[in-house]
Design a protein around this motif. Structure first.
Motif, mmCIF file in Angstrom:
data_model
loop_
_atom_site.group_PDB
_atom_site.id
_atom_site.type_symbol
_atom_site.label_atom_id
_atom_site.label_comp_id
_atom_site.label_asym_id
_atom_site.label_seq_id
_atom_site.Cartn_x
_atom_site.Cartn_y
_atom_site.Cartn_z
ATOM 1 N N GLU A 1 -18.688 53.947 47.530
ATOM 2 C CA GLU A 1 -18.443 54.617 46.251
ATOM 3 C C GLU A 1 -19.569 55.575 45.878
ATOM 4 O OE1 GLU A 1 -17.858 51.531 43.416
ATOM 5 O OE2 GLU A 1 -16.043 50.756 44.380
ATOM 6 N N GLY A 2 -20.648 55.555 46.660
ATOM 7 C CA GLY A 2 -21.754 56.466 46.412
ATOM 8 C C GLY A 2 -22.688 56.036 45.297
ATOM 9 N N ILE A 3 -22.688 54.750 44.940
ATOM 10 C CA ILE A 3 -23.557 54.267 43.861
ATOM 11 C C ILE A 3 -24.669 53.342 44.391
ATOM 12 C CG2 ILE A 3 -21.865 54.530 42.013
ATOM 13 C CD1 ILE A 3 -21.127 51.623 42.310
ATOM 14 N N PHE A 4 -24.735 53.220 45.723
ATOM 15 C CA PHE A 4 -25.844 52.464 46.332
ATOM 16 C C PHE A 4 -26.214 53.173 47.618
ATOM 17 C CE2 PHE A 4 -28.228 49.005 48.259
ATOM 18 C CZ PHE A 4 -28.840 48.428 47.161
ATOM 19 N N ARG A 5 -27.522 53.386 47.804
ATOM 20 C CA ARG A 5 -27.999 54.144 48.973
ATOM 21 C C ARG A 5 -27.701 53.397 50.273
ATOM 22 N NH1 ARG A 5 -32.052 58.228 48.029
ATOM 23 N NH2 ARG A 5 -32.590 57.927 50.218
ATOM 24 N N GLU A 6 -27.165 54.137 51.233
ATOM 25 C CA GLU A 6 -26.817 53.534 52.514
ATOM 26 C C GLU A 6 -28.068 53.077 53.260
ATOM 27 O OE1 GLU A 6 -23.860 54.465 56.302
ATOM 28 O OE2 GLU A 6 -24.709 56.135 55.146
ATOM 29 N N THR B 1 -44.252 36.650 48.296
ATOM 30 C CA THR B 1 -42.838 36.997 48.406
ATOM 31 C C THR B 1 -42.387 37.747 47.168
ATOM 32 O OG1 THR B 1 -42.387 35.036 49.763
ATOM 33 C CG2 THR B 1 -40.499 36.081 48.693
ATOM 34 N N LEU B 2 -41.658 38.843 47.373
ATOM 35 C CA LEU B 2 -41.062 39.607 46.280
ATOM 36 C C LEU B 2 -39.557 39.360 46.300
ATOM 37 C CD1 LEU B 2 -41.359 41.759 44.012
ATOM 38 C CD2 LEU B 2 -40.930 43.490 45.769
ATOM 39 N N PHE B 3 -39.044 38.739 45.231
ATOM 40 C CA PHE B 3 -37.615 38.424 45.138
ATOM 41 C C PHE B 3 -36.963 39.350 44.121
ATOM 42 C CE2 PHE B 3 -34.337 35.448 43.129
ATOM 43 C CZ PHE B 3 -33.332 35.875 43.993
ATOM 44 N N LEU B 4 -36.111 40.256 44.588
ATOM 45 C CA LEU B 4 -35.411 41.201 43.719
ATOM 46 C C LEU B 4 -34.010 40.669 43.431
ATOM 47 C CD1 LEU B 4 -36.514 44.557 45.390
ATOM 48 C CD2 LEU B 4 -37.554 43.368 43.444
ATOM 49 N N ASP B 5 -33.877 40.025 42.284
ATOM 50 C CA ASP B 5 -32.601 39.429 41.883
ATOM 51 C C ASP B 5 -31.684 40.512 41.311
ATOM 52 O OD1 ASP B 5 -30.725 37.486 41.403
ATOM 53 O OD2 ASP B 5 -31.631 36.798 39.533
ATOM 54 N N GLU B 6 -30.397 40.421 41.615
ATOM 55 C CA GLU B 6 -29.381 41.382 41.145
ATOM 56 C C GLU B 6 -29.781 42.819 41.493
ATOM 57 O OE1 GLU B 6 -26.732 40.193 40.524
ATOM 58 O OE2 GLU B 6 -27.117 38.176 39.806
ATOM 59 N N ILE B 7 -30.069 43.047 42.755
ATOM 60 C CA ILE B 7 -30.536 44.360 43.194
ATOM 61 C C ILE B 7 -29.446 45.416 43.087
ATOM 62 C CG2 ILE B 7 -29.954 44.083 45.653
ATOM 63 C CD1 ILE B 7 -32.732 45.397 46.228
ATOM 64 N N GLY B 8 -28.196 44.997 43.011
ATOM 65 C CA GLY B 8 -27.101 45.943 42.851
ATOM 66 C C GLY B 8 -27.093 46.651 41.514
ATOM 67 N N GLU B 9 -27.925 46.199 40.582
ATOM 68 C CA GLU B 9 -27.994 46.818 39.253
ATOM 69 C C GLU B 9 -28.940 48.022 39.212
ATOM 70 O OE1 GLU B 9 -26.142 45.894 36.777
ATOM 71 O OE2 GLU B 9 -25.278 44.124 37.724
ATOM 72 N N LEU B 10 -29.669 48.272 40.293
ATOM 73 C CA LEU B 10 -30.659 49.355 40.279
ATOM 74 C C LEU B 10 -29.996 50.728 40.244
ATOM 75 C CD1 LEU B 10 -33.340 48.246 42.899
ATOM 76 C CD2 LEU B 10 -33.547 48.238 40.421
ATOM 77 N N PRO B 11 -30.446 51.631 39.354
ATOM 78 C CA PRO B 11 -29.948 53.010 39.351
ATOM 79 C C PRO B 11 -30.353 53.722 40.647
ATOM 80 C CG PRO B 11 -31.103 52.489 37.305
ATOM 81 C CD PRO B 11 -31.386 51.380 38.258
ATOM 82 N N MET B 12 -29.626 54.760 40.999
ATOM 83 C CA MET B 12 -29.872 55.484 42.251
ATOM 84 C C MET B 12 -31.298 56.027 42.330
ATOM 85 S SD MET B 12 -27.294 55.501 44.388
ATOM 86 C CE MET B 12 -27.284 57.011 45.358
ATOM 87 N N ALA B 13 -31.805 56.588 41.222
ATOM 88 C CA ALA B 13 -33.149 57.170 41.235
ATOM 89 C C ALA B 13 -34.206 56.122 41.559
ATOM 90 C CB ALA B 13 -33.447 57.815 39.884
#
Length: 470
Positions: free
Chosen positions: A303-308, A248-260
Motif C-alpha cells: 500500500e506504500g505506507i511502510f518502507r520495503e 536490547t532495543l524493543f520497538l513495540d507497534e513499529i507499524g505505527e511509525l510515519p514514513m519520514a
C-alpha cells in the motif's frame, strides 16, 4: 516644535521606567539609543553603559547573547530568540523593525521577557524525566534478573513451539519481529528473548512507537545536544537508542511509525550510529533490535505506507504469536496464573467455580491475554464470595445455559448455608430478573412464566425489581 519633542521624550522615558519588561531601542545601524532602567537586573549593565554602544560589540561582550537587534537588521522582519544573560537569566527577546518612508530601518525596538523561573521549571522537569527514565531502566533490569520461566505461561503446542524458537534465536544477534494481534503477549516474549541472550545484564529499552508524536520522535529517540532548540535542557539529553547501547532495543507497534521517521530509523539500523539533534559527531551504538506489530507489514509495503527496505531489515526472523482463541489450552493456565498473582497482590484467597472455568475457556477473548488478565483482576476485586461464579462475568449473560447455571447456583446456596426457602427465592429472583430484561411488559412476563399479571407485579415489588411496566 521643540516642546512637543521634549514631551515625547518625557513620555518615552516614563514608558521605559514603568515597563516591567526590558526595552532597548537602537538606530538603524544597531547603536543603542535608549534602554529601560531594569537592564541591570536582566543584562547586568546599567542603561548608561549600553547607550551609545553598538549591538555587535555588546554581543561580543556576551551581554546580548545572541543579539536580537542584529538578527532583525539582517532579516528585516520581526524576530524572536531565547537569550541567556551574564546574570544567568533566561529571557525571551522579541525585536521589531521600524521603517521610514524609503523602506530603510530607522529604529529597532526589542522587548525582553524574563523566563528564568519558567526555564528553571523546564530544566527541573527534564532532569526529573531523565531520572525517572533511568530508574525505570534500573527497575526493568532488576525485573529481568529476577525473571522466571512462569512469566511465559505455556500449555498449548503452539506456545511451546514459539518458546523453543525464542530460546534458539536468543543467543544470536539477529533481528526478530513478533507478529500478532494486540494483547497476545508480544512484549513478554520480547523480554524473554532479551533474558535468554548474552545481553541480559544490559538494558532492555522498550519503545511504544505509536505513543511518540512524530514531531518529538527524533529528539526522543536520538537525543539532543545542549541548546539545540528553544526549551532544550542546557545539559543535553541522551535518546532512547543511546540508552540501549550494549543492550536490547524493543520497538513495540513499529507499524505505527510515519514514513519520514521510518527512513531515519532505517539509517540507524543499517549504520548502527546516531547523531544527536543539534550535534555534529556520530556515535557508534551497539544494540540488538527486536520489533513487534499487530499490522500486516507486507500488506503495508504494497500500500506504500511502510518502507520495503525497512521491512526486509526487520523481517529476518519473524515469529507469529497466535491469538488466545486459537490456543484454548493456555486460557485455563493463564487464568489460574493471574489469579494466584492477584490473590497475593490483594491479600485474597479466591478461586474459580468449575462453571466459571467453562465460561472462560469458551469465550473468544478479542483482547487476548491482556483482556484475560484485566478480567481476572476485576473478578478478584468485585466477587463477593471466595468462589468466583459465572454470573460475575460481564459476558455471561450473552450465553443461555440454564442447566449449567442451575448447577453452580445450587453450589452457591450451599456455600452460603441457605435454607430450602432461601434457595427457592433465589431461583425465583433469577427467573424474574431474566424475564424483566427480556420482556417489555408485566403481561408478557406473566404469559411466559405461567403466572398471573398481578402475581408478577407483586413479586417484582417484593424483590425490589419494580419498574415502569404495564
Amino acid at each position: 516644535m521643540s516642546t512637543e519633542r521634549d514631551l515625547l521624550g518625557i513620555e518615552l522615558k516614563a514608558i521605559l521606567k514603568a515597563s516591567k519588561d526590558n526595552i532597548v531601542i537602537t538606530d538603524g545601524k544597531g547603536t543603542v539609543l535608549r534602554a529601560s532602567p531594569n537592564c541591570k537586573s536582566v543584562y547586568g549593565k546599567d542603561p548608561s553603559y549600553l547607550i551609545g554602544k553598538n549591538v555587535n560589540d555588546l554581543e561580543l561582550e556576551s551581554i546580548f547573547s545572541p543579539s536580537i537587534t542584529k538578527m532583525v537588521l539582517k532579516e528585516r522582519k520581526e524576530m524572536q530568540v531565547l537569550q541567556q544573560t551574564q546574570t544567568d537569566r533566561y529571557v525571551m527577546a522579541t525585536g521589531l523593525p521600524v521603517f521610514d518612508d524609503d523602506g530603510s530601518i530607522l529604529r529597532v525596538i526589542s522587548f525582553s521577557y524574563d523566563l528564568t523561573e519558567i526555564q528553571s521549571l523546564k530544566e527541573d522537569y527534564e532532569e526529573l524525566r531523565a531520572k525517572m527514565q533511568r530508574y525505570q531502566t534500573e527497575i526493568q533490569e532488576l525485573r529481568e534478573k529476577d525473571y522466571e520461566l512462569e512469566d511465559v505461561v505455556m500449555k498449548s503446542k503452539a506456545t511451546q513451539q514459539i518458546w523453543q524458537l525464542v530460546q534458539r534465536v536468543a543467543k544470536s544477534d539477529a533481528t526478530v519481529v513478533f507478529l500478532g494481534e494486540s494483547g497476545v503477549g508480544k512484549n513478554v516474549f520480547a523480554r524473554a528473548l532479551h533474558h535468554g541472550s548474552e545481553r541480559k545484564e544490559e538494558s532492555f529499552i522498550e519503545v511504544n512507537c505509536g505513543a511518540i508524536p512524530e514531531s518529538l520522535f527524533e529528539s526522543e529517540m536520538f537525543g539532543y545536544e545542549a541548546g539545540s532548540f528553544t526549551g532544550a535542557n542546557k545539559k543535553g539529553k541522551a535518546g532512547l537508542i543511546e540508552l540501549a547501547d550494549k543492550g536490547t532495543l524493543f520497538l513495540d507497534e513499529i507499524g505505527e511509525l510515519p514514513m519520514a521517521v521510518q527512513a531515519k530509523l532505517l539509517k540507524v539500523i543499517q549504520e548502527k550510529t546516531i547523531t544527536r539533534v543539534g550535534g555534529m559527531k556520530a556515535k557508534n551504538i551497539d544494540f540488538r533490535l527486536i520489533a513487534s506489530t499487530n499490522k500486516d507489514l507486507k500488506e503495508m509495503v504494497k500500500e506504500g505506507i511502510f518502507r520495503e527496505d525497512l521491512y526486509y531489515r526487520l523481517n529476518v526472523i519473524p515469529i507469529t504469536i497466535p491469538p488466545l482463541r486459537e490456543r484454548n489450552e493456555d486460557i485455563l493456565m493463564l487464568a489460574h496464573y493471574f489469579l494466584q498473582k492477584l490473590n497475593k497482590k490483594y491479600g485474597t484467597n479466591k478461586f474459580f467455580h468449575a462453571s466459571t472455568i467453562e465460561e472462560l475457556t469458551s469465550y473468544s477473548w478479542p483482547g487476548n491475554v491482556r483482556e484475560l488478565q484485566n478480567m481476572v483482576e476485576r473478578l478478584v476485586i468485585t466477587a463477593e464470595s471466595r468462589t468466583i461464579y459465572p454470573d460475575t462475568l460481564p459476558f455471561f449473560l450473552q450465553n443461555d445455559k440454564p442447566a449449567s447455571e442451575n448447577n453452580w447456583a445450587i453450589d452457591r446456596i450451599e456455600e452460603n448455608h441457605k435454607t430450602l426457602q432461601d434457595a427457592l427465592e433465589e431461583v425465583e429472583i433469577r427467573w424474574l430478573k431474566r424475564a424483566y430484561k427480556q420482556y417489555k411488559t408485566t403481561y408478557e412476563i406473566a404469559e411466559n412464566l405461567g403466572l398471573s399479571q398481578s402475581t408478577v407485579v407483586r413479586k417484582l415489588k417484593k424483590y425490589n425489581i419494580n419498574a415502569k411496566m404495564n
